[in-house]
Design an enzyme around this catalytic site. Structure first.
Site, PDB file in Angstrom:
ATOM      1  N   THR A 134       0.811  -1.208   0.000  1.00 53.31           N
ATOM      2  CA  THR A 134       0.000   0.000   0.000  1.00 53.31           C
ATOM      3  C   THR A 134       0.850   1.266   0.000  1.00 53.31           C
ATOM      4  O   THR A 134       1.855   1.351   0.705  1.00 53.31           O
ATOM      5  CB  THR A 134      -0.979   0.014   1.192  1.00 53.31           C
ATOM      6  N   THR A 185      -9.419  -1.680   2.336  1.00 47.26           N
ATOM      7  CA  THR A 185      -9.041  -2.139   1.012  1.00 47.26           C
ATOM      8  C   THR A 185      -9.261  -3.641   0.889  1.00 47.26           C
ATOM      9  O   THR A 185      -9.837  -4.271   1.782  1.00 47.26           O
ATOM     10  CB  THR A 185      -7.581  -1.727   0.698  1.00 47.26           C
ATOM     11  N   LYS A 207     -13.887  -4.606   1.707  1.00 47.64           N
ATOM     12  CA  LYS A 207     -14.761  -3.454   1.454  1.00 47.64           C
ATOM     13  C   LYS A 207     -16.244  -3.770   1.623  1.00 47.64           C
ATOM     14  O   LYS A 207     -17.036  -2.876   1.932  1.00 47.64           O
ATOM     15  CB  LYS A 207     -14.501  -2.900   0.052  1.00 47.64           C
ATOM     16  N   ASP A 263     -14.011   5.865  -3.184  1.00 47.87           N
ATOM     17  CA  ASP A 263     -13.549   5.297  -4.454  1.00 47.87           C
ATOM     18  C   ASP A 263     -14.323   5.909  -5.613  1.00 47.87           C
ATOM     19  O   ASP A 263     -13.789   6.089  -6.708  1.00 47.87           O
ATOM     20  CB  ASP A 263     -13.762   3.776  -4.465  1.00 47.87           C
ATOM     21  N   GLY A 282     -14.282  -7.662 -12.856  1.00 47.05           N
ATOM     22  CA  GLY A 282     -14.254  -7.811 -11.404  1.00 47.05           C
ATOM     23  C   GLY A 282     -15.649  -7.735 -10.830  1.00 47.05           C
ATOM     24  O   GLY A 282     -16.600  -7.289 -11.497  1.00 47.05           O
ATOM     25  N   GLY A 311     -15.806  -7.360  -7.041  1.00 47.21           N
ATOM     26  CA  GLY A 311     -15.606  -7.028  -5.634  1.00 47.21           C
ATOM     27  C   GLY A 311     -15.990  -5.585  -5.337  1.00 47.21           C
ATOM     28  O   GLY A 311     -16.729  -4.942  -6.091  1.00 47.21           O
ATOM     29  N   GLY A 312     -15.462  -5.070  -4.221  1.00 45.57           N
ATOM     30  CA  GLY A 312     -15.825  -3.731  -3.780  1.00 45.57           C
ATOM     31  C   GLY A 312     -15.471  -2.641  -4.772  1.00 45.57           C
ATOM     32  O   GLY A 312     -16.271  -1.729  -5.029  1.00 45.57           O
ATOM     33  N   ALA A 313     -14.272  -2.706  -5.371  1.00 46.11           N
ATOM     34  CA  ALA A 313     -13.869  -1.683  -6.331  1.00 46.11           C
ATOM     35  C   ALA A 313     -14.725  -1.758  -7.582  1.00 46.11           C
ATOM     36  O   ALA A 313     -15.107  -0.726  -8.162  1.00 46.11           O
ATOM     37  CB  ALA A 313     -12.394  -1.853  -6.688  1.00 46.11           C
ATOM     38  N   THR A 329     -15.539 -15.612 -11.736  1.00 47.24           N
ATOM     39  CA  THR A 329     -16.724 -16.307 -11.233  1.00 47.24           C
ATOM     40  C   THR A 329     -17.951 -15.569 -11.772  1.00 47.24           C
ATOM     41  O   THR A 329     -18.314 -14.516 -11.282  1.00 47.24           O
ATOM     42  CB  THR A 329     -16.751 -16.313  -9.693  1.00 47.24           C
ATOM     43  N   GLY A 389      -3.913   2.846 -11.588  1.00 51.38           N
ATOM     44  CA  GLY A 389      -4.779   3.304 -10.505  1.00 51.38           C
ATOM     45  C   GLY A 389      -4.226   4.438  -9.676  1.00 51.38           C
ATOM     46  O   GLY A 389      -4.855   4.829  -8.686  1.00 51.38           O
TER      47      GLY A 389
END
Length: 473
Positions: free
Chosen positions: A220, A267, A271, A308, A332, A334-336, A357, A440
């Site tokens: 990070t 992170t 998230k 974000d 993706g 996930g959270g992002a 998935t 990013g």
């Protein structure tokens, strides 16, 4: 009162004297002189500073030799000598002149075991114990032990080591530790997680602390950026790492409250799973289905939000893409990814979601009115492709998350990965001649600046954060 103790680790008396002068000017209130750092122990101990409390430390298995050296140090002005818990020298010197120390460089035991260790150490001098902190559970065990130790009123030194233990050093006054060991300069740090004398003096006894949690946290860049923002704003604050496994994440709220942490970033991979642990989740985070920023009010109430979205919007604007009616692919689920899909669908983009998935991709797409597309059915024609997976990040899979065939000169690519700045996807995008490609970094800086402002009420210095992106914490 907790004293800022400068660790003097020099190989000659002259170098030790120079370090002492530097440490005093930086704000040192005590010294630990590491005699074991000397190339050769000098006969003359007049180099020992005596204007402040001094601890003489010599790690060695030659106890008889150490007996003579410690005796000379005490007669030359040292306030204390540091003797390990398993040394035969325990009991040789007056208890009032000894710090009896214990170190565990692998773990932090339960609070009751910490207290047992301190009872044993206190029979020989001021008890000192340092434990490696691995996450929230260890931080809480240290805190619980400190609560009991403070009740006795006797001096003690309690330290959490490692990056995750840094918060115990910054909150040493809250813990009740007699001293906080600090490096004269970063390169002279004698233990993991040790901050500098100058930083400890800048922070004082009651700084603002903010943090990041996730797993893992080795790569990070957030501490560098936030600490630069604190300094640029003239705020006595420090941003720390609190790595947390999924099993220990439920302990995070208590850690934030105990150590008086003003707020935290969240992170990968927490998230979404952090949301049920919070007192309130604000609408923007509910819409995104993910929290990346926690605010802690003075009563200990935890509120979750999502900055974000601000980072994604700023990055898309930099790519000169108007989201309305744009064709966007998000890789993706996930959270992002949720933040990206939420942001883009709200702005009128036609969003497709792909994921390893596909069940997760279909669930995410259905929630926001997007379309789920298996990777092997993807075709060219997107205005923007966003990678919201860890693929390409240091320590993760180096696979390209979308078919290279859909990268065209009419497409822009936004890879949310920032470490490294050149990922396999961005390299492939360059080879394909895409219209624009960014990592990013811009998103990370924009979301970090938004979090900083929420915690402090002060606008973050984005230039300082950007400059610190590749620097030291």
């Amino acid at each position: 009162m907790t004293l800022i103790c400068a660790v003097i680790a020099a190989d000659t008396p002259a170098a030790a004297e120079a370090m002492k002068v530097e440490a005093l000017s930086a704000g040192a209130e005590a010294f630990e002189v590491r005699l074991d750092a000397f190339a050769e122990i000098p006969d003359d101990f007049s180099f020992l500073p005596t204007e402040k409390p001094v601890i003489a430390t010599l790690r060695s298995e030659l106890d008889e030799e150490r007996r003579e050296i410690f005796a000379k140090a005490l007669t030359s002005g040292a306030t204390y000598v540091d003797i390990e818990s398993d040394s035969v020298l325990r009991g040789v010197f007056p208890k009032s002149r000894v710090i009896c120390s214990y170190h565990d460089f692998t773990k932090t035991p339960a609070a009751w075991d910490i207290l047992r260790i301190f009872r044993d150490l206190s029979s020989s001098g001021v008890p000192k114990a340092a434990f490696m902190v691995r996450g929230p559970a260890d931080l809480l065990e240290i805190w619980k032990a400190a609560v009991v130790l403070k009740q006795s009123g006797d001096p003690f030194i309690l330290i959490g080591m490692g990056a995750a233990g840094e918060v115990t050093r910054i909150r040493a006054a809250d813990i009740g530790s007699m001293i906080s060991y600090c490096a004269v300069r970063p390169e002279f740090a004698s233990a993991p997680g040790q901050i500098t004398v100058a930083e400890a003096a800048r922070l004082g006894d009651d700084p603002i602390i903010t943090a990041i949690t996730g797993w893992p946290l080795e790569h990070t860049r957030s501490p560098q950026m936030h600490n630069a923002a604190f300094r640029a704003a003239g705020i006595r604050g420090r941003y720390v790492r609190i790595p947390s496994t999924a099993e220990e994440l439920p302990l995070l709220p208590e850690v934030l409250r105990c150590y008086r942490i003003r707020g935290a970033n969240v992170t990968i991979p927490h998230k979404q799973t952090v949301m049920p642990l919070l007192s309130e989740v604000l609408p923007e985070a509910k819409s995104a289905g993910a929290v990346n920023t926690i605010l802690v009010d003075p009563s200990g109430r935890l509120t979750g939000t999502n900055t974000d979205i601000a980072g994604i919007s700023a990055t898309i604007a930099d790519l000169r893409i108007t989201p309305s009616n744009a064709r966007v692919l998000v890789a993706g689920a996930g959270g992002a990814a949720r933040a990206a899909v939420s942001c883009l669908t709200a702005a009128g983009a036609a969003v497709s979601v792909t994921n390893r998935t596909m069940e997760k991709a279909r669930t995410l797409a259905a929630e926001f009115g997007a379309t789920a597309v298996p990777r092997d059915e993807l075709s060219a024609g997107y205005d923007l492709i966003i990678n919201a997976t860890p693929a390409g990040m240091s320590g993760f899979s180096q696979d390209i998350p979308v078919p290279v065939s859909i990268l065209t000169p009419d497409t822009a690519v936004f890879d949310m990965v920032y470490e490294p700045e050149m990922t396999p996807l961005l390299a492939a995008a360059g080879d394909a001649g895409v219209r624009a490609a960014v990592c990013g970094k811009a998103m990370l800086i924009a979301q970090a600046a938004a979090s900083f402002t929420l915690w402090t009420g002060v606008e973050a210095d984005a230039a300082a954060m950007t400059a610190a992106f590749g620097g030291s914490p």
